[in-house]
Write a protein that holds these residues in place. Structure first.
Motif, short mmCIF file in Angstrom:
data_model
loop_
_atom_site.label_atom_id
_atom_site.label_comp_id
_atom_site.label_asym_id
_atom_site.label_seq_id
_atom_site.Cartn_x
_atom_site.Cartn_y
_atom_site.Cartn_z
N ASP A 110 -5.79 19.42 -13.82
CA ASP A 110 -6.68 20.08 -14.78
C ASP A 110 -6.33 21.56 -14.88
O ASP A 110 -7.11 22.37 -15.38
CB ASP A 110 -8.16 19.88 -14.42
N GLN A 111 -5.14 21.93 -14.39
CA GLN A 111 -4.66 23.30 -14.45
C GLN A 111 -3.24 23.31 -15.01
O GLN A 111 -2.50 22.34 -14.87
CB GLN A 111 -4.67 23.95 -13.07
N PHE A 142 -8.60 25.06 -22.07
CA PHE A 142 -9.68 24.10 -21.88
C PHE A 142 -10.46 23.94 -23.17
O PHE A 142 -10.68 24.89 -23.91
CB PHE A 142 -10.63 24.58 -20.77
N GLU A 169 -15.05 24.12 -21.15
CA GLU A 169 -15.31 24.19 -19.71
C GLU A 169 -16.77 24.48 -19.37
O GLU A 169 -17.20 24.22 -18.25
CB GLU A 169 -14.39 25.23 -19.08
N ILE A 196 -14.17 21.27 -16.80
CA ILE A 196 -12.70 21.14 -16.79
C ILE A 196 -12.26 19.72 -16.45
O ILE A 196 -11.11 19.35 -16.69
CB ILE A 196 -12.05 22.14 -15.82
N ASP A 222 -10.51 17.80 -19.09
CA ASP A 222 -9.14 18.17 -19.43
C ASP A 222 -8.17 17.77 -18.33
O ASP A 222 -7.05 18.31 -18.26
CB ASP A 222 -9.05 19.66 -19.70
#
Length: 231
Positions: free
Chosen positions: A14-15, A24, A27, A34, A37
């Motif tokens: 998710d990063q 995002f 968020e 997050i 995503d």
């Protein structure tokens, strides 16, 4: 000598993992955050093949053939070697965002249309993706945002594969027992293969220009010569 390896993998996160900020969608939206995503890493390569090796031409001083040849023969035919590094990896993921904003506060990604192949059609430099495979999510009502208006998860599609071979040709000239001069011809991107980048224009409502590839990653073929003295 030959060294080979094959990797089959899938990376989720998710990063962002490629030094760029991940956009995002929502968020701060309750029930989204997050975690909504969590998708393929932007550096993911599903399949990777690496192959490298060295071949010593078996002629000349200390080798199988012409080991006892004269100096002139050894000067021309002896001491040659060749090495290479070959890489072949699948395309990396990227995101097709919404062609039109669907809400006032949050980002959104294009929905993938079921039954329409993502890469059907031309699938080449002029049009990498099928514009009919993407649709704009439902537009949120005034003052509110819904999960439906945020669209699909990121990294819906993949860019071109990366195929490259670097190689060196070199010859050793023996000067003394522990002294030699080495001539090297080194090439990067030996085949001069164009390493296309991911598409830039991702407006799927403009079918004629959608997903054109206008850039490359990596240089064209490069050559360099070198002399090295070992003592």
């Amino acid at each position: 000598t030959v060294l080979a390896n094959y990797t089959f993998a899938k990376c989720f996160s998710d990063q962002s993992t490629n030094g760029s900020a991940l956009g995002f969608r929502a968020e701060w939206l309750p029930s989204m955050g997050i975690k909504g995503d969590y998708s393929l890493c932007d550096t993911d390569a599903k399949q990777v093949v690496h192959l490298s090796g060295t071949y010593e031409v078996p002629m000349g001083d200390g080798r199988q053939f012409l080991a006892n040849g004269n100096k002139a023969t050894d000067l021309v035919l002896g001491g040659w070697s060749f090495n290479y590094i070959f890489s072949d990896q699948g395309g990396q993921p990227f995101t097709v965002g919404c062609a039109k904003s669907t809400n006032a506060f949050f980002g959104c990604n294009a929905n993938v249309v079921q039954g329409q192949g993502l890469y059907s059609g031309a699938h080449k430099q002029q049009q990498w993706l099928n514009p009919k495979a993407f649709a704009t999510p439902v537009i949120a009502t005034a003052g509110s945002a819904t999960l439906a208006s945020l669209g699909s998860k990121a990294m819906q599609v993949r860019g071109p594969a990366y195929v490259n071979m670097d190689a060196s040709l070199f010859k050793n000239f023996r000067i003394a027992e522990e002294t030699k001069l080495q001539f090297r011809l080194e090439t990067f991107n030996l085949a001069n293969h164009a390493q296309f980048a991911s598409p830039g224009n991702l407006d799927y409502t403009n079918a004629s220009a959608f997903s054109q590839i206008t850039g490359v990653r990596g240089p064209a073929r490069e050559l360099q010569l070198a002399l090295k003295l070992y003592y």
